[in-house]
Design a protein around this motif. Structure first.
Motif, PDB file in Angstrom:
ATOM      1  N   GLY A  32      47.516  32.126  33.548  1.00 33.28           N
ATOM      2  CA  GLY A  32      48.617  32.680  34.650  1.00 33.28           C
ATOM      3  C   GLY A  32      47.574  33.621  35.393  1.00 33.28           C
ATOM      4  N   ARG A  33      48.396  33.957  36.389  1.00 37.44           N
ATOM      5  CA  ARG A  33      47.373  35.175  37.441  1.00 37.44           C
ATOM      6  C   ARG A  33      48.603  36.012  37.944  1.00 37.44           C
ATOM      7  NH1 ARG A  33      43.006  36.121  40.501  1.00 37.44           N
ATOM      8  NH2 ARG A  33      41.997  34.412  39.448  1.00 37.44           N
ATOM      9  N   ALA A  37      46.308  40.995  36.468  1.00 42.10           N
ATOM     10  CA  ALA A  37      45.531  40.581  35.359  1.00 42.10           C
ATOM     11  C   ALA A  37      45.375  39.097  35.559  1.00 42.10           C
ATOM     12  CB  ALA A  37      46.708  40.632  34.268  1.00 42.10           C
ATOM     13  N   VAL A  38      44.618  38.294  34.656  1.00 42.84           N
ATOM     14  CA  VAL A  38      44.426  37.006  34.871  1.00 42.84           C
ATOM     15  C   VAL A  38      44.526  36.652  33.209  1.00 42.84           C
ATOM     16  CG1 VAL A  38      42.932  35.115  35.469  1.00 42.84           C
ATOM     17  CG2 VAL A  38      43.241  36.982  36.777  1.00 42.84           C
ATOM     18  N   GLU A  97      37.407  46.004  33.661  1.00 43.10           N
ATOM     19  CA  GLU A  97      38.461  45.599  32.914  1.00 43.10           C
ATOM     20  C   GLU A  97      38.496  45.750  31.475  1.00 43.10           C
ATOM     21  OE1 GLU A  97      38.910  41.204  35.371  1.00 43.10           O
ATOM     22  OE2 GLU A  97      37.140  41.442  34.203  1.00 43.10           O
ATOM     23  N   ILE A  98      39.667  45.297  30.953  1.00 45.91           N
ATOM     24  CA  ILE A  98      39.843  45.275  29.471  1.00 45.91           C
ATOM     25  C   ILE A  98      40.211  43.861  29.282  1.00 45.91           C
ATOM     26  CG2 ILE A  98      40.972  46.044  27.581  1.00 45.91           C
ATOM     27  CD1 ILE A  98      40.891  48.764  28.350  1.00 45.91           C
ATOM     28  N   ILE A  99      39.552  43.214  28.160  1.00 49.21           N
ATOM     29  CA  ILE A  99      40.060  41.909  27.918  1.00 49.21           C
ATOM     30  C   ILE A  99      40.686  41.802  26.587  1.00 49.21           C
ATOM     31  CG2 ILE A  99      39.046  39.615  27.557  1.00 49.21           C
ATOM     32  CD1 ILE A  99      36.601  40.677  29.297  1.00 49.21           C
ATOM     33  N   ILE A 347      52.233  38.143  35.713  1.00 45.04           N
ATOM     34  CA  ILE A 347      51.513  36.807  35.779  1.00 45.04           C
ATOM     35  C   ILE A 347      52.496  35.778  36.525  1.00 45.04           C
ATOM     36  CG2 ILE A 347      50.887  34.941  34.403  1.00 45.04           C
ATOM     37  CD1 ILE A 347      48.906  37.218  34.443  1.00 45.04           C
ATOM     38  N   GLN A 348      51.970  35.004  37.375  1.00 41.34           N
ATOM     39  CA  GLN A 348      52.864  33.865  37.852  1.00 41.34           C
ATOM     40  C   GLN A 348      52.470  32.648  37.135  1.00 41.34           C
ATOM     41  OE1 GLN A 348      55.193  34.353  39.833  1.00 41.34           O
ATOM     42  NE2 GLN A 348      54.874  36.609  39.588  1.00 41.34           N
ATOM     43  N   GLN A 349      53.121  31.805  36.578  1.00 39.87           N
ATOM     44  CA  GLN A 349      52.814  30.834  35.982  1.00 39.87           C
ATOM     45  C   GLN A 349      53.166  29.316  36.611  1.00 39.87           C
ATOM     46  OE1 GLN A 349      54.629  28.441  33.273  1.00 39.87           O
ATOM     47  NE2 GLN A 349      53.052  27.998  31.968  1.00 39.87           N
TER      48      GLN A 349
END
Length: 353
Positions: A32-33, A37-38, A97-99, A347-349
């Motif tokens: 997702g993006r 975020a990714v 970023e935080i992952i 997020i777009q899926q």
């Protein structure tokens, strides 16, 4: 430790600063993006285990949002012993970023089956099992005074599709902790699923999630969104007036107990809504064996009367999504009437949007 907005600011998880790619390989396409975020599937080098890595930007629209991410981590820590909340494995931080390294739920969103036709759609027995799991997860959160605030099909994943797996609740980016001392008032959530008190800017409470579960159950059983209008104004009006269609045309083949369960949640006064613990005792979720047999017979008759899909033997492979996605309507805020803080990351899926 909690701030005045109900956000938790202390975590136990050690945040690693060594390079993420030293320990994980990115595998396959993005899950997702969104704007901030990714989500990517990754494989841990030392174990070969699959995970979902959620890369969250700390700067959003010029503001430092690191504490929003810390709050999400804290909620995941709080729920780590519950099997129906997605598990947090590790956390990494870079300059930008935080992952979050999360459990990978290979079955993807339940949204896909909510709107599916024929043999790919949930049966009522499926919905009973999955709603019970959702409630077990939500009841656990509520006992810790945590409100999810964005419960919807896109934030509920399955561990597998065939056979039908178990629920994993994801995306705690909007979650808040509430107590009897401070009131938390924010306009948060996704329009089709928000409770009336959110629209009225009244205090957030654990009952706010229960309204969303009522909407979820409606969607899972019928494939229709109960309050969706032709515009956001109409959707919000339907919610405020609790305009719900309980007709037999909508609930064809669905038991009366299921409708009664939904009615116990889609109540405007949050104090009168069933709690998660109440719901778990509802006869629809604790049915007598004869009721289960009747449901199974009904579902068997329906499946016999439907033509078999030529692709029914093929395994359905879905990607997992780990946060908000637009569904039956454009989920951006109707900002002229209400100001919605969008779920983060948005997020777009590709399988749905």
């Amino acid at each position: 430790m909690m701030n005045r907005n109900g956000m938790v600011s202390k975590i136990q998880t050690r945040i690693r600063t060594d390079p993420f790619k030293n320990n994980y390989d990115i595998a396959g396409k993005e899950l997702g993006r969104g704007k901030f975020a990714v989500v990517r599937k990754c494989v841990e080098k030392t174990t070969g285990n699959e995970h979902a890595a959620k890369f969250l930007r700390k700067q959003r629209k010029g503001e430092d949002c690191r504490m929003d991410i810390i709050n999400e981590i804290a909620i995941l820590e709080m729920a780590k012993s519950n099997p129906y909340v997605v598990a947090l494995h590790e956390v990494y931080e870079t300059t930008s970023e935080i992952i979050l390294v999360l459990e990978y739920a290979a079955g993807g969103e339940i949204f896909n089956q909510c709107v599916a036709d024929n043999d790919e759609a949930f049966t009522e027995n499926d919905v009973i099992r999955l709603v019970r799991q959702i409630l077990l997860g939500v009841a656990f959160l509520h006992r810790s005074n945590v409100v999810h605030l964005d419960l919807k099909p896109q934030n509920l994943l399955l561990t597998s599709v065939r056979p039908l797996g178990d629920i994993r609740i994801v995306d705690f980016g909007l979650s808040r902790r509430v107590d009897n001392v401070r009131e938390v008032r924010e306009i948060l959530g996704t329009p089709e699923y928000v409770a009336p008190e959110i629209l009225n800017y009244e205090p957030i409470r654990i009952a706010t999630d229960m309204w969303s579960i009522g909407v979820l159950a409606y969607v899972m059983l019928t494939g229709e969104s109960p309050f969706l209008g032709d515009s956001k104004q109409e959707t919000f009006l339907n919610i405020s007036q609790v305009n719900v269609d309980y007709s037999q045309d909508v609930f064809e083949g669905v038991s009366d107990l299921a409708v009664d369960f939904i009615k116990s949640l889609l109540i405007k006064n949050p104090r009168k809504r069933a709690t998660a613990e109440d719901c778990l005792k509802h006869p629809w979720l604790c049915p007598h064996p004869t009721i289960l047999e009747a449901l199974s017979e009904t579902e068997a008759r329906q499946s016999q009367s439907e033509p078999e899909s030529p692709d029914s033997a093929e395994e359905l492979v879905l990607q997992a999504s780990y946060t908000i996605c637009t569904s039956q309507s454009d989920l951006q805020a109707f900002r002229k009437t209400f100001i919605f803080e969008e779920s983060l990351p948005e997020i777009q899926q590709e399988l749905v949007c």
